[in-house]
Design an enzyme around this catalytic site. Structure first.
Site, PDB file in Angstrom:
ATOM      1  N   PRO A  46      29.882  48.950  38.669  1.00 50.35           N
ATOM      2  CA  PRO A  46      30.961  49.382  39.559  1.00 50.35           C
ATOM      3  C   PRO A  46      30.789  48.862  40.985  1.00 50.35           C
ATOM      4  CG  PRO A  46      30.157  51.223  38.251  1.00 50.35           C
ATOM      5  CD  PRO A  46      29.195  50.092  38.032  1.00 50.35           C
ATOM      6  N   GLU A  55      21.916  55.351  33.638  1.00 51.03           N
ATOM      7  CA  GLU A  55      22.211  55.479  35.066  1.00 51.03           C
ATOM      8  C   GLU A  55      22.308  54.122  35.754  1.00 51.03           C
ATOM      9  OE1 GLU A  55      23.192  57.756  38.384  1.00 51.03           O
ATOM     10  OE2 GLU A  55      22.937  58.348  36.282  1.00 51.03           O
ATOM     11  N   ARG A 103      40.505  33.114  25.701  1.00 51.64           N
ATOM     12  CA  ARG A 103      41.909  32.717  25.553  1.00 51.64           C
ATOM     13  C   ARG A 103      42.284  31.555  26.467  1.00 51.64           C
ATOM     14  NH1 ARG A 103      45.905  34.946  28.266  1.00 51.64           N
ATOM     15  NH2 ARG A 103      47.010  35.528  26.365  1.00 51.64           N
ATOM     16  N   ASP A 161      50.997  33.605  31.847  1.00 53.70           N
ATOM     17  CA  ASP A 161      50.634  35.017  31.908  1.00 53.70           C
ATOM     18  C   ASP A 161      50.689  35.543  33.338  1.00 53.70           C
ATOM     19  OD1 ASP A 161      50.177  35.334  29.219  1.00 53.70           O
ATOM     20  OD2 ASP A 161      48.039  34.875  29.352  1.00 53.70           O
TER      21      ASP A 161
END
Length: 237
Positions: free
Chosen positions: A89, A116, A154, A169
């Site tokens: 994160p 953790e 992709r 896209d």
């Protein structure tokens, strides 16, 4: 391209990697994807790879030695220069631009941490590219690894059925000012559903008019839903 994934739960990955576009890409030889269990490099009989954090606190922290040895062992299997990636994160937000850069690499080594977190010393030693898939917390890096694999694969030449599929896209196509924009709305049969009709221009057969409509819709949709993508003055939605 070769993609190696280091994880504590390889079985969590294999089912997804063996379906849909990623499976077809593997079968066709466009990409080689391998999963490795970090526990295989543990130096204890119980295959323990984590321990309590110094300083106290909840959770467990992955130890340096098993992960470091796993990375080095997997990299020795190939003489291709490796781009290491760690999901956290605290990492750089994953964007289509970064995906496009990674799709040009020959070898990606993805580190899916768990618990953790990972002992900071091994992160400093390995110096991976640290990526985040959003401002939220998951139990581990396996799902982000799958997201990145799908996004990268992709883009590889020959993987998608139509050469323009990926280029059109969201975030891949650009407007006249060079801004990355969202994709336009799409429609298919029937022409009328629940008293809602397909836009007439899409039935006209006029390819120039269709292209112009799609570009306009992409720009308007971006202005409403993701105005942060537009560097220039916004259009009226």
């Amino acid at each position: 391209m070769r993609i190696d994934i280091l994880t504590l739960f390889p079985e969590m990955l294999e089912a997804t990697l063996d379906t849909s576009i990623v499976k077809r890409a593997r079968d066709a030889g466009h990409v080689e994807i391998n999963t490795f269990d970090i526990r295989d490099w543990a130096e204890n009989k119980h295959r323990k790879v984590d321990d309590r954090p110094f300083g106290g606190g909840p959770g467990m922290v992955m130890m340096c030695q098993p992960l470091y040895d796993a990375v080095k062992a997997v990299e020795r299997q190939s003489n291709i220069p490796t781009q290491r990636v760690h999901f956290t994160p605290q990492g750089e937000p994953l964007t289509q631009e970064r995906v496009e850069q990674l799709a040009k690499e020959k070898h990606l080594l993805l580190i899916a941490g768990h618990y953790e977190g990972i002992d900071e010393r091994v992160i400093e030693m390995l110096e991976p590219l640290e990526l985040s898939t959003g401002d939220y917390v998951l139990s581990g890096g396996e799902l982000p690894a799958l997201l990145l694999v799908d996004a990268v694969v992709r883009l590889l030449p020959g993987v998608l059925g139509h050469a323009d599929s990926a280029a059109e896209d969201s975030f891949s196509q650009r407007d006249a000012d060079g801004n990355r924009v969202l994709d336009c709305p799409h429609y298919t049969r029937p022409r009328v559903w629940n008293e809602m009709e397909v836009p007439e221009v899409l039935l006209s057969g006029d390819h120039d008019a269709v292209d112009a409509w799609r570009q306009e819709q992409s720009r308007k949709r971006t202005a409403v839903r993701r105005p942060d993508l537009l560097k220039t003055e916004e259009v009226d939605p």
